[in-house]
Design an enzyme around this catalytic site. Sequence first.
Site, mmCIF file in Angstrom:
data_model
loop_
_atom_site.group_PDB
_atom_site.id
_atom_site.type_symbol
_atom_site.label_atom_id
_atom_site.label_comp_id
_atom_site.label_asym_id
_atom_site.label_seq_id
_atom_site.Cartn_x
_atom_site.Cartn_y
_atom_site.Cartn_z
ATOM 1 N N SER A 12 9.016 67.730 27.330
ATOM 2 C CA SER A 12 9.249 66.349 27.791
ATOM 3 C C SER A 12 8.146 65.836 28.713
ATOM 4 O O SER A 12 8.030 64.627 28.907
ATOM 5 C CB SER A 12 10.583 66.249 28.521
ATOM 6 O OG SER A 12 10.595 67.094 29.655
ATOM 7 N N ASP A 63 13.484 60.542 37.069
ATOM 8 C CA ASP A 63 14.840 61.091 37.004
ATOM 9 C C ASP A 63 14.797 62.470 37.649
ATOM 10 O O ASP A 63 13.771 62.866 38.200
ATOM 11 C CB ASP A 63 15.391 61.082 35.562
ATOM 12 C CG ASP A 63 14.661 62.046 34.622
ATOM 13 O OD1 ASP A 63 13.941 62.951 35.109
ATOM 14 O OD2 ASP A 63 14.817 61.894 33.391
ATOM 15 N N HIS A 95 11.889 64.569 35.947
ATOM 16 C CA HIS A 95 10.615 64.048 35.445
ATOM 17 C C HIS A 95 9.965 63.082 36.428
ATOM 18 O O HIS A 95 10.648 62.246 37.019
ATOM 19 C CB HIS A 95 10.839 63.333 34.104
ATOM 20 C CG HIS A 95 11.481 64.205 33.078
ATOM 21 N ND1 HIS A 95 12.823 64.153 32.783
ATOM 22 C CD2 HIS A 95 10.957 65.170 32.277
ATOM 23 C CE1 HIS A 95 13.109 65.050 31.848
ATOM 24 N NE2 HIS A 95 12.001 65.686 31.529
#
Length: 349
Positions: free
Chosen positions: A32, A324, A327
Amino acid sequence: MRFFIFIVFAILSMQICTIGAKIPAVIVFGDSSVDAGNNNHLETVLKSNFRPYGRDFFGGKATGRFSNGRVPSDFISESFGLRPYVPAYLDPAYNISDFAAGVCFASAGTGYDNATSDVLSVIPLWKEVEYYKEYQKKLRHHLGDKKANAIISQAVYLTSMGTNDFLENYYTLNNRRSQYNINQYQDFLVTIAESLIKKLYGLGARKISLGGLPPMGCLPLERTTNFMIGNGGECNGDYNKVAMVFNRKLGGLVKRLNVKLSGSKIVFSNPYPIFQQIVQKPSSFGFEAAAVACCSTGLFEMGYMCDQYNPFTCSDANRYVFWDSFHPTEKTNRIISQHLFKTVLSKLL
Ligand SMILES: *[C@@H]1O[C@H](CO)[C@@H](O)[C@H](O)[C@H]1NC(C)=O
Ligand SMILES: *[C@@H]1O[C@H](CO)[C@@H](O)[C@H](O)[C@H]1NC(C)=O
């Protein structure tokens, strides 16, 4: 007059530099930290193709990047003089003529270890490489062998993964922990990183950046977990140590492979030191908060728990190190990417 000659000379040498320096494409593997939207096309819960994700991206589009805006590979592509973003291979909005200038095979939630991608049914690393092989075929078909081979050998390859192997897999599930102690597990992952680089080299890659781990004990989710087990809201020092040791091993691998793989230029892009500085002294980088994220309460939410109906989400993500609980914000991604480009990646020019 002398000044004029100097200017002409400077312009000439700049041009020579740019001609020698042309990177045709940036090709991305990982999780990610660099996924540009491949997970949108999978049966997984690990997605982010909805608001407020992407609200600071071009057109405010939620592409599936796990941030409010761009991810590091986007900034790095821009720094190499290419598009300011790298499109996802599985995104039907793009085709092989777009991918000729860069493509992203990354999948949020994946890792070096096959068992890591199984946790959330995302693309395992070996499958990212299979997609890359398919891409090579399409590229040769589209451009002919000669042009395609030139792109393949002159492109910059970026890899960025490993956090999920430790946080989603090793420290969460029992299986790997019953097989390996932490040192052995790191070595197991390093052998996979080595085989990845050798595979890419075998397929024609020559300029490769192996990405290191961030101080993963300082992700807001890990601080929250630490808080719940009674350790204040501090960074998890053990996880940070694991990341540092693993980074040292990856650095050693890069040194060995540069000797072994002739004609290759492999660099180790280690985000840890700059990331650690940002987390320790956020204000000197223009941030106000490093311990909690922008999205929602900032303590544990990511993915579907971070959606547009959440009343707590911050209005200005630039004040936060993290978007978040897992991240970084686009601003953090930009600072780290530009630092890595200046200190490491520009050596691939
Ligand atoms: C790719 O898509 C563009 C339009 O978005 C189109 O013009 C082009 O022909 C397509 N190329 C290939 C090889 O399919
Ligand atoms: C991961 O799975 C692939 C496909 O089954 C296999 O080829 C590869 O050897 C596995 N990797 C490891 C390290 O076990």
